[in-house]
Design an enzyme around this catalytic site. Structure first.
Site, PDB file in Angstrom:
ATOM      1  N   LYS A 103     -13.689  -4.401   1.966  1.00  0.00           N
ATOM      2  CA  LYS A 103     -14.548  -3.227   1.746  1.00  0.00           C
ATOM      3  C   LYS A 103     -16.034  -3.473   2.007  1.00  0.00           C
ATOM      4  O   LYS A 103     -16.770  -2.540   2.303  1.00  0.00           O
ATOM      5  CB  LYS A 103     -14.394  -2.721   0.312  1.00  0.00           C
ATOM      6  N   THR A 144      -9.388  -1.669   2.606  1.00  0.00           N
ATOM      7  CA  THR A 144      -9.319  -2.032   1.194  1.00  0.00           C
ATOM      8  C   THR A 144      -9.403  -3.536   1.031  1.00  0.00           C
ATOM      9  O   THR A 144      -9.829  -4.240   1.956  1.00  0.00           O
ATOM     10  CB  THR A 144      -8.120  -1.339   0.499  1.00  0.00           C
ATOM     11  N   SER A 146       0.825  -1.213   0.000  1.00  0.00           N
ATOM     12  CA  SER A 146       0.000   0.000   0.000  1.00  0.00           C
ATOM     13  C   SER A 146       0.860   1.264   0.000  1.00  0.00           C
ATOM     14  O   SER A 146       1.860   1.365   0.724  1.00  0.00           O
ATOM     15  CB  SER A 146      -0.894   0.011   1.231  1.00  0.00           C
ATOM     16  N   GLY A 181     -16.992  -2.443 -17.457  1.00  0.00           N
ATOM     17  CA  GLY A 181     -16.819  -3.253 -16.255  1.00  0.00           C
ATOM     18  C   GLY A 181     -18.020  -3.108 -15.339  1.00  0.00           C
ATOM     19  O   GLY A 181     -18.776  -2.128 -15.435  1.00  0.00           O
ATOM     20  N   ALA A 182     -18.212  -4.120 -14.471  1.00  0.00           N
ATOM     21  CA  ALA A 182     -19.365  -4.084 -13.566  1.00  0.00           C
ATOM     22  C   ALA A 182     -18.996  -4.637 -12.188  1.00  0.00           C
ATOM     23  O   ALA A 182     -19.846  -5.125 -11.453  1.00  0.00           O
ATOM     24  CB  ALA A 182     -20.518  -4.877 -14.173  1.00  0.00           C
ATOM     25  N   GLY A 198      -5.486   6.634 -13.688  1.00  0.00           N
ATOM     26  CA  GLY A 198      -6.053   6.394 -12.370  1.00  0.00           C
ATOM     27  C   GLY A 198      -5.275   6.941 -11.183  1.00  0.00           C
ATOM     28  O   GLY A 198      -5.759   6.881 -10.058  1.00  0.00           O
TER      29      GLY A 198
END
Ligand code: ATR
Length: 288
Positions: free
Chosen positions: A70, A66, A19, A130-131, A249
């Site tokens: 989540k 995370t 992270s 995406g889903a 991103g």
């Protein structure tokens, strides 16, 4: 240096070693002269409840949550912010009387990244690629910012259909529809604002894009990517080669962190100069 009065926050994940959040948050704390520390907590999936109880008992002021926790944290929270409820996932906890309140800062983080990249959502026709979990946060942004329509394109069409139904119900308007990825050639001309939320194209598979057909990209005016490694994905290159604009991103990652930091430190706003410095530091880390 943190004193006895210092505020302790952290990130709960498994694994947590990679992270970049500790680096980001401790940098903000230091640069802004706050009595604040942010630490990694490696928490196994069956230890989520114990970890939250322990953190609360230890007076931990806030946490990021995370993968893979989540959704799993939700039953153990005192309260849930409406954005987190709509998305069904929590990435930030804030200590309140009697327990933690869960927030989702992925959505406001994505929206801030899109705004800063000059991508308008209101009144636009949007393509959501995406889903999965990341797509839910993006769907919420598109719905709450007033997209005229959203077409969800996903390999598993049923999953796209469920996401569209959930969002249409939440926002009380029929603005989202689903299409199977294999039918991508049937996507109308557009121009579309596309948000790429799948993991396809992420390192070490940077040579891949979910759709490789250049004709598809000629329909896209703006492409927002959620992947941040590599900083420029093949999706972004294909959008740009077809004459569109693309953004990566990294800023979403940075802004979801800033939104969390500002929830834990009410009244503080991370200055742009510090955000620029963090962006440089992150780039260096991600190049390693
Ligand atoms: P996240 O929470 O990061 O979004 P996820 O919930 O596993 O992760 O969702 C991953 C998304 O990437 C999904 O939309 C998935 O499509 P399916 O719902 O059809 O599984 C998509 N995805 C991942 N790998 C893919 C691949 N090789 N081809 C097409 N779609 C892919």
């Amino acid at each position: 240096m943190i004193s006895g009065k210092g505020k302790v926050c952290g990130i709960m994940a498994y694994p947590v070693e990679h992270s970049l959040s500790p680096m980001m948050h401790n940098f903000y704390g230091e640069q802004m002269g706050l009595d604040f520390a942010y630490v990694p907590f490696k928490v196994q999936e069956d230890q989520v409840e114990a970890a939250l109880k322990g953190a609360y008992a230890l007076n931990v002021a806030g946490m990021n949550v995370t993968v893979p926790h989540k959704q799993r944290v939700i039953p153990y929270l005192r309260e849930l912010d409406p954005t987190a409820r709509a998305i069904g996932a929590v990435n930030t906890l804030v200590r309140t009387d009697g327990g933690y309140k869960g927030y989702n800062t992925d959505a406001p983080g994505l929206w801030r990244a899109m705004r800063e990249a000059g991508m308008e959502v209101r009144g636009q026709n949007c393509l959501l690629i995406g889903a999965g979990g990341a797509a839910k946060a993006a769907a919420f942004v598109l719905g709450s910012q007033g997209a005229a329509s959203v077409l969800v394109l996903n390999r598993n069409r049923d999953r796209a259909g469920e996401l569209a139904e959930d969002m249409n119900r939440w926002f009380g308007r029929e603005f989202m529809t689903a299409m199977a990825l294999e039918d991508y050639e049937k996507v109308p001309e557009g121009p579309w604002l596309a948000v790429q939320t799948t993991s396809v194209g992420m390192n070490p598979h940077a040579d891949q894009a979910l759709v490789e057909d250049r004709a598809f990209y000629r329909k896209i005016r703006c492409g927002m990517e959620i992947i941040y490694t590599p900083e420029k994905t093949k999706f972004m290159s294909l959008v740009e080669e077809a004459g569109g604009r693309a953004a990566g991103g990294l800023d979403m990652l940075i802004y979801q962190g800033i939104e969390a930091f500002e929830l834990w430190n009410p009244g503080q706003r991370v200055p742009d100069k510090i955000i620029d410095q963090v962006r440089q530091k992150m780039r260096k880390e991600l190049e390693k």
